[in-house]
Design a protein around this motif. Structure first.
Motif, PDB file in Angstrom:
ATOM      1  N   ILE A  16       0.886  -1.205   0.029  1.00  0.00           N
ATOM      2  CA  ILE A  16      -0.056   0.045   0.130  1.00  0.00           C
ATOM      3  C   ILE A  16       0.846   1.239  -0.008  1.00  0.00           C
ATOM      4  O   ILE A  16       1.666   1.592   0.909  1.00  0.00           O
ATOM      5  N   ILE A  17       1.004   1.831  -1.176  1.00  0.00           N
ATOM      6  CA  ILE A  17       1.780   3.157  -1.225  1.00  0.00           C
ATOM      7  C   ILE A  17       0.827   4.178  -1.842  1.00  0.00           C
ATOM      8  O   ILE A  17       0.310   4.253  -3.119  1.00  0.00           O
ATOM      9  N   PRO A  18       0.238   5.028  -0.998  1.00  0.00           N
ATOM     10  CA  PRO A  18      -0.432   6.171  -1.452  1.00  0.00           C
ATOM     11  C   PRO A  18      -0.175   6.988  -2.537  1.00  0.00           C
ATOM     12  O   PRO A  18       1.195   7.054  -2.561  1.00  0.00           O
ATOM     13  N   GLY A  19      -1.032   7.026  -3.377  1.00  0.00           N
ATOM     14  CA  GLY A  19      -0.379   7.829  -4.712  1.00  0.00           C
ATOM     15  C   GLY A  19       0.079   6.985  -5.875  1.00  0.00           C
ATOM     16  O   GLY A  19       0.449   7.684  -6.892  1.00  0.00           O
ATOM     17  N   SER A  20       0.267   5.821  -5.644  1.00  0.00           N
ATOM     18  CA  SER A  20       0.776   4.984  -6.764  1.00  0.00           C
ATOM     19  C   SER A  20      -0.289   4.006  -7.085  1.00  0.00           C
ATOM     20  O   SER A  20      -1.303   4.031  -6.532  1.00  0.00           O
ATOM     21  N   SER A  21      -0.239   3.098  -8.085  1.00  0.00           N
ATOM     22  CA  SER A  21      -1.301   1.947  -8.547  1.00  0.00           C
ATOM     23  C   SER A  21      -1.305   1.160  -7.222  1.00  0.00           C
ATOM     24  O   SER A  21      -2.313   0.433  -7.208  1.00  0.00           O
ATOM     25  N   TYR A  22      -0.031   0.942  -6.443  1.00  0.00           N
ATOM     26  CA  TYR A  22      -0.229  -0.117  -5.239  1.00  0.00           C
ATOM     27  C   TYR A  22      -1.116   0.533  -4.163  1.00  0.00           C
ATOM     28  O   TYR A  22      -1.247   0.071  -3.172  1.00  0.00           O
ATOM     29  N   GLY A  23      -1.567   1.815  -4.419  1.00  0.00           N
ATOM     30  CA  GLY A  23      -2.144   2.540  -3.461  1.00  0.00           C
ATOM     31  C   GLY A  23      -3.708   2.560  -3.758  1.00  0.00           C
ATOM     32  O   GLY A  23      -4.633   2.888  -2.964  1.00  0.00           O
ATOM     33  N   ASP A  24      -3.984   2.042  -4.904  1.00  0.00           N
ATOM     34  CA  ASP A  24      -5.369   2.128  -5.631  1.00  0.00           C
ATOM     35  C   ASP A  24      -6.239   1.053  -4.751  1.00  0.00           C
ATOM     36  O   ASP A  24      -5.923   0.260  -4.463  1.00  0.00           O
ATOM     37  N   ALA A  25      -7.033   1.771  -4.419  1.00  0.00           N
ATOM     38  CA  ALA A  25      -8.302   1.131  -3.554  1.00  0.00           C
ATOM     39  C   ALA A  25      -9.769   1.719  -3.942  1.00  0.00           C
ATOM     40  O   ALA A  25      -9.761   2.810  -4.266  1.00  0.00           O
ATOM     41  N   THR A  26     -10.753   0.763  -3.900  1.00  0.00           N
ATOM     42  CA  THR A  26     -12.313   1.017  -4.210  1.00  0.00           C
ATOM     43  C   THR A  26     -12.988   0.481  -3.236  1.00  0.00           C
ATOM     44  O   THR A  26     -12.954  -0.642  -2.666  1.00  0.00           O
TER      45      THR A  26
END
Length: 144
Positions: free
Chosen positions: A69-79
């Motif tokens: 989980i890295i906010p601001g990256s594709s790894y931070g994407d959550a829905t």
């Protein structure tokens, strides 16, 4: 810090909600592992064959370890998704780097998607640190 009674109530909600979501929304043969904080690993049963529970749990733990989980990256994407369960609106969070969802207990959620997303990310990180399995299951029909 949650009391033991609150932990039990949350675990019961997560288990029932997981079974509800899997059976309502999964049209394929699926098997799953549910962790204490609501991380729900889901995989398709190839050829409708069950994976031995110990191997399924190992896969789920490995997958949980890989969540980034890295906010601001594709790894931070959550829905955040909403669903109706037990006469109330509940939420689950889909994180881009996890093959499953993170359930959010409506008692913890608050009123908006931002708080649900925050709780979902917090839950998956807590499950990574302490991956306690509270339930496993699958959608395979039992023969009578």
């Amino acid at each position: 810090m949650n009391t033991e009674a609150e932990e039990d109530q949350s675990s019961t909600f997560f288990t029932k909600a997981a079974e509800h979501l899997i059976h309502e929304h999964d049209g394929r043969h699926a098997e799953w592992v549910l962790f204490r904080r609501g991380s729900l690993f889901v995989q398709t049963m190839e050829n409708n064959e069950e994976t031995p529970v110990d191997k399924l749990i190992d896969r789920a733990k490995e997958s949980l370890e890989d969540v980034t989980i890295i906010p601001g990256s594709s790894y931070g994407d959550a829905t955040v998704y909403k669903y109706d369960y037990e006469n109330r609106r509940s939420s689950y969070v889909s994180v881009n780097s996890f093959p499953g969802v993170i359930l959010v207990d409506p008692a913890e959620e608050g009123l908006n998607d931002i708080s649900a997303m925050f709780r979902g990310r917090e839950n998956v990180l807590n499950d990574q640190q302490d991956p306690v399995v509270i339930a496993t299951g699958n959608t395979k029909q039992k023969s009578s």
